[in-house]
Design a protein around this motif. Sequence first.
Motif, PDB file in Angstrom:
ATOM      1  N   LEU A  63       0.827  -1.202   0.000  1.00 56.27           N
ATOM      2  CA  LEU A  63       0.000   0.000   0.000  1.00 56.27           C
ATOM      3  C   LEU A  63       0.863   1.254   0.000  1.00 56.27           C
ATOM      4  CD1 LEU A  63      -2.695  -0.965   2.670  1.00 56.27           C
ATOM      5  CD2 LEU A  63      -2.874  -1.160   0.191  1.00 56.27           C
ATOM      6  N   SER A  64       0.443   2.244  -0.744  1.00 58.14           N
ATOM      7  CA  SER A  64       1.145   3.532  -0.727  1.00 58.14           C
ATOM      8  C   SER A  64       0.820   4.276   0.560  1.00 58.14           C
ATOM      9  CB  SER A  64       0.709   4.379  -1.930  1.00 58.14           C
ATOM     10  OG  SER A  64      -0.647   4.771  -1.785  1.00 58.14           O
ATOM     11  N   ASN A  65       1.642   5.254   0.897  1.00 56.72           N
ATOM     12  CA  ASN A  65       1.410   6.044   2.105  1.00 56.72           C
ATOM     13  C   ASN A  65       0.079   6.793   2.032  1.00 56.72           C
ATOM     14  OD1 ASN A  65       3.811   5.240   3.305  1.00 56.72           O
ATOM     15  ND2 ASN A  65       4.985   6.939   2.436  1.00 56.72           N
ATOM     16  N   ASP A  66      -0.285   7.253   0.848  1.00 58.47           N
ATOM     17  CA  ASP A  66      -1.549   7.972   0.698  1.00 58.47           C
ATOM     18  C   ASP A  66      -2.741   7.058   0.970  1.00 58.47           C
ATOM     19  OD1 ASP A  66      -0.218  10.278   0.068  1.00 58.47           O
ATOM     20  OD2 ASP A  66      -0.465  10.075  -2.117  1.00 58.47           O
ATOM     21  N   VAL A  67      -2.661   5.809   0.481  1.00 61.95           N
ATOM     22  CA  VAL A  67      -3.750   4.857   0.714  1.00 61.95           C
ATOM     23  C   VAL A  67      -3.833   4.505   2.200  1.00 61.95           C
ATOM     24  CG1 VAL A  67      -4.490   2.469   0.323  1.00 61.95           C
ATOM     25  CG2 VAL A  67      -3.800   3.900  -1.607  1.00 61.95           C
ATOM     26  N   GLN A 114     -12.840  -3.743   7.809  1.00 64.33           N
ATOM     27  CA  GLN A 114     -12.273  -4.408   6.640  1.00 64.33           C
ATOM     28  C   GLN A 114     -12.481  -3.547   5.392  1.00 64.33           C
ATOM     29  OE1 GLN A 114     -13.228  -8.569   6.329  1.00 64.33           O
ATOM     30  NE2 GLN A 114     -13.111  -8.890   8.529  1.00 64.33           N
ATOM     31  N   PHE A 115     -11.420  -3.486   4.587  1.00 63.97           N
ATOM     32  CA  PHE A 115     -11.390  -2.670   3.379  1.00 63.97           C
ATOM     33  C   PHE A 115     -10.978  -3.528   2.188  1.00 63.97           C
ATOM     34  CE2 PHE A 115     -10.175  -0.103   7.006  1.00 63.97           C
ATOM     35  CZ  PHE A 115     -10.784   1.135   6.819  1.00 63.97           C
ATOM     36  N   VAL A 116     -11.293  -3.048   0.978  1.00 62.15           N
ATOM     37  CA  VAL A 116     -10.637  -3.532  -0.226  1.00 62.15           C
ATOM     38  C   VAL A 116     -10.048  -2.326  -0.946  1.00 62.15           C
ATOM     39  CG1 VAL A 116     -12.021  -5.608  -0.533  1.00 62.15           C
ATOM     40  CG2 VAL A 116     -12.775  -3.473  -1.587  1.00 62.15           C
ATOM     41  N   VAL A 117      -8.911  -2.555  -1.596  1.00 57.85           N
ATOM     42  CA  VAL A 117      -8.231  -1.498  -2.332  1.00 57.85           C
ATOM     43  C   VAL A 117      -8.042  -1.965  -3.764  1.00 57.85           C
ATOM     44  CG1 VAL A 117      -6.177  -0.046  -2.478  1.00 57.85           C
ATOM     45  CG2 VAL A 117      -7.041  -0.758  -0.228  1.00 57.85           C
ATOM     46  N   LYS A 118      -8.543  -1.159  -4.716  1.00 55.37           N
ATOM     47  CA  LYS A 118      -8.411  -1.489  -6.131  1.00 55.37           C
ATOM     48  C   LYS A 118      -7.983  -0.221  -6.869  1.00 55.37           C
ATOM     49  CE  LYS A 118      -9.057  -4.178  -9.818  1.00 55.37           C
ATOM     50  NZ  LYS A 118     -10.366  -4.736 -10.218  1.00 55.37           N
ATOM     51  N   ASP A 119      -6.829  -0.300  -7.543  1.00 53.22           N
ATOM     52  CA  ASP A 119      -6.300   0.851  -8.287  1.00 53.22           C
ATOM     53  C   ASP A 119      -6.184   2.078  -7.393  1.00 53.22           C
ATOM     54  OD1 ASP A 119      -6.262  -0.735 -10.583  1.00 53.22           O
ATOM     55  OD2 ASP A 119      -8.321  -0.201 -11.091  1.00 53.22           O
ATOM     56  N   ASP A 120      -5.690   1.861  -6.169  1.00 53.66           N
ATOM     57  CA  ASP A 120      -5.478   2.910  -5.168  1.00 53.66           C
ATOM     58  C   ASP A 120      -6.764   3.574  -4.687  1.00 53.66           C
ATOM     59  OD1 ASP A 120      -2.778   2.574  -4.928  1.00 53.66           O
ATOM     60  OD2 ASP A 120      -2.242   4.155  -6.337  1.00 53.66           O
ATOM     61  N   THR A 121      -7.904   2.960  -4.986  1.00 54.01           N
ATOM     62  CA  THR A 121      -9.184   3.436  -4.453  1.00 54.01           C
ATOM     63  C   THR A 121      -9.573   2.559  -3.272  1.00 54.01           C
ATOM     64  OG1 THR A 121      -9.880   4.208  -6.625  1.00 54.01           O
ATOM     65  CG2 THR A 121     -11.606   3.916  -4.973  1.00 54.01           C
ATOM     66  N   VAL A 122      -9.912   3.193  -2.150  1.00 46.68           N
ATOM     67  CA  VAL A 122     -10.223   2.477  -0.909  1.00 46.68           C
ATOM     68  C   VAL A 122     -11.739   2.354  -0.756  1.00 46.68           C
ATOM     69  CG1 VAL A 122     -10.032   2.511   1.608  1.00 46.68           C
ATOM     70  CG2 VAL A 122      -8.121   3.314   0.191  1.00 46.68           C
ATOM     71  N   TYR A 123     -12.215   1.117  -0.545  1.00 41.73           N
ATOM     72  CA  TYR A 123     -13.624   0.859  -0.291  1.00 41.73           C
ATOM     73  C   TYR A 123     -13.760   0.190   1.080  1.00 41.73           C
ATOM     74  CZ  TYR A 123     -13.946   1.261  -5.421  1.00 41.73           C
ATOM     75  OH  TYR A 123     -13.862   1.675  -6.718  1.00 41.73           O
ATOM     76  N   ILE A 124     -14.767   0.601   1.849  1.00 39.21           N
ATOM     77  CA  ILE A 124     -15.029  -0.023   3.147  1.00 39.21           C
ATOM     78  C   ILE A 124     -16.035  -1.153   2.959  1.00 39.21           C
ATOM     79  CG2 ILE A 124     -15.947   0.335   5.474  1.00 39.21           C
ATOM     80  CD1 ILE A 124     -14.995   3.241   5.238  1.00 39.21           C
TER      81      ILE A 124
END
Length: 807
Positions: free
Chosen positions: A543-547, A571-581
């Motif tokens: 994960l990037s620092n921004d994510v 719990q989260f999912v991350v796709k293409d640096d987009t964060v979803y809860i």
Amino acid sequence: LLRNASMKVAEAIGLIGECNVQLALNPFSEEFYIIETNPRMSRSSALASKATGYPLAYIAAKLALGYTLDEVINKVTGITCSCFEPSLDYVVVKVPRWDLEKFVGAEKSLGSEMKSIGEVMAIGRNLYEAFQKAIRMLDIGEPGVVGGSYYDEDIPLSVVIEKLRKREPYWILHTAKALKLGVSVDELHRITGIDKYFIQVVKDIVDFTEELRSKKEEIKLNYDLLVKTIAKAKEYGFSDEQLSKLLGIDVEYLRRLRISEGIRPYVKQIDTLAAEWPARTNYLYLTYGGSIDDLDFSRKSKEKVLVLGAGVFRIGVSVEFDWATVNLSKAIGRRGYEVIVLNYNPETVSTDWDVNEKLYFDEITLESVRDIVDLEKPIGVVAFVGGQISNNLAKKLEDVGVKLLGTSGLSVDRAENRAKFSKLLDYLGLKQPPWIEVTSLEEVLKNIYEIGFPVIVRPSYVLGGIAMKIAYNVNELVDFLKVATKISREYPVVISRFIDNALKVEVDAVSDGRKVVGVTIEHIEPAGIHSGDATMVTPVRRLSNDVIKEIHDAVLRLALELEIKGPFNIQFVVKDDTVYILELNLRASRSMPFSSKSRGINLMELTAQAILNDGLRIGKSGEYLELPAKSWAVKSPQFSWAQVRSAYPFLGPEMRSTGEVASLGKSFEDALLKSWLSVTPNRLPKNEELIMIYTAVSEDKPLLSEVSFIFKKVGYDVVTIDGMSINNSNTISYDESLERLRRGDVGLVITTGYTPEKDYSIRRLTVDLNIPLILNANLAYELSKAIWLLKDNNSLIDIRELSEYWS
């Protein structure tokens, strides 16, 4: 007879300590055979100790040190010696818990191989009471032996008899159903081989139930008869819920009525001597088969806290929650409170009667908790460390005036109810996958195309991914909803868009309502595989620092909005640096022991600070603090595919692992290898053994081809299977693959997806032969790289004492 035979076995082997002797008795004579002896602590040792109050492990340890039985003091009385057989003035029933329905194709017949995942222990003054308690304790949706959905469901007698013939789980429920449908005790004895005495006990409960149903209008119109019926029913182990349903009266009215008439459970001590000698321990149970409490509740003492345990182990609930129960109880006790634990699992530390000042070995239900609260008058109840069974009571307890410690029941409901939580995320402007809430199949068909496929079905208030399913088209979705999920206005279901090939991340955290302290965890397997079946890594790697900052900001916003005081998991999912809860579990999570041990900081100690002190002693108000990592930690799931006969091994959104292991290391690869190798039956393939890699999932073929390339560079021969082949491997036929497995030529099998129609025999044979099996391409890739590094650097594996990883 059998006792004397067991003593002769102990003498023959020169036993010092404890042993278990198993015997087979002819039910029609005194003929018997000795099957085996285990000269060690056995699985039933904890059960026997807690059923009797006689601490077998403690006494065995003393004997090993050279003491004799007459020199060892009975810890329950504190005065008498241990040279006796315990006497009981109560009945104990142990019932196993099975989760075979989670396994596709599993053979449900019970036999000589253990298939249960947990067990309950019920204590009562008669078998009726103990049987009914035990069924409720299993947490399988049945309110007791009778009166539940299975008892009242329209099922042909032939189906019920077949379940009994095949010895499927929960014979008591099938027996009650068969008796209701008119089968005699003698016939059931002939079919099952179960002693008529036990079948007659079930029949008595069924007869009472049917008589009550037939006369319920007469009973309701006659107050004295109603009171007598309730009193008798309570001695027969009926809960308020069962009775209210059978009589057709409000459960709160029934509770008020019975209490006003003095119909309440009495508190009894387990004392090893059938009340012939006063007990010093407060090892307690509730029963309606008494007339006086064994404790004096009028005596003043310290302020009390009631902690609800996790109940029966099942897939999704294991020792992780008992760790939380015990560690929080100790932290509360250190602050000067009298800790009372309610739990009924004999396998746990929290049900060791000398761990806390009081132990109630009884049901974790709304009724039982209220009965204990009425007697003990604690300053509050902790419902957040006992997994879902306790957490589900939070709002119900709050609604009837019971004070909760920690987060409010209202906030728990806003987090656990999928629809309410999704609306909360929309209100806060936090991203989540597109979703709809549906209350009927008609609504599903009308609205599903708003979010598009694939979708994941997400029921509320569940643990272990129960009834969760990914559907790739409308037919799959409708079929699943018809079979597996109750859907109505009372039980709405949230259906969310499933984000494929996303990175799964979760945060274990503690809040005091002003700030948050947490641990961030990354999954090696992608989203769509249950967190309990995933390989977890901390600190995060991809994960990037921004994510990471966006994730932590979301955790803080939710904690402040819900006024969380205590532990929680998001719990989260991350796709293409987009964060979803995805979800928020407002309770201690399965991974909190792992998170705590990865950092050397006990999250339950922080929880005690949050709920009992002036707040967390670390962190800043209005900020999220990530506990710093000083080493790598990896957690791996333990599966029991070999024990669940005929089951098809695969991974998905519903949890199937039965345990877990974890390791810490100076590098990610170090921790990963030690963790994976700690799982049974995993091992590194021998140089001369083949590695078999194949898949029918086209998206996984490129990565598995890379895995094959790496293993070949390490020096292994890799084979793949015709029709499911990958690159960089020698192709063999399906039949040859089975033959190679049988001959012992294969040291590791790697595959992916859910394709039983193509490779059932390969996967099943692999686990039956205890050959290591990897079911995900990402995990295979990370392990192949770690094994490559190990071959080049034998010092990769680093063994240290645990605390050295924290310094």
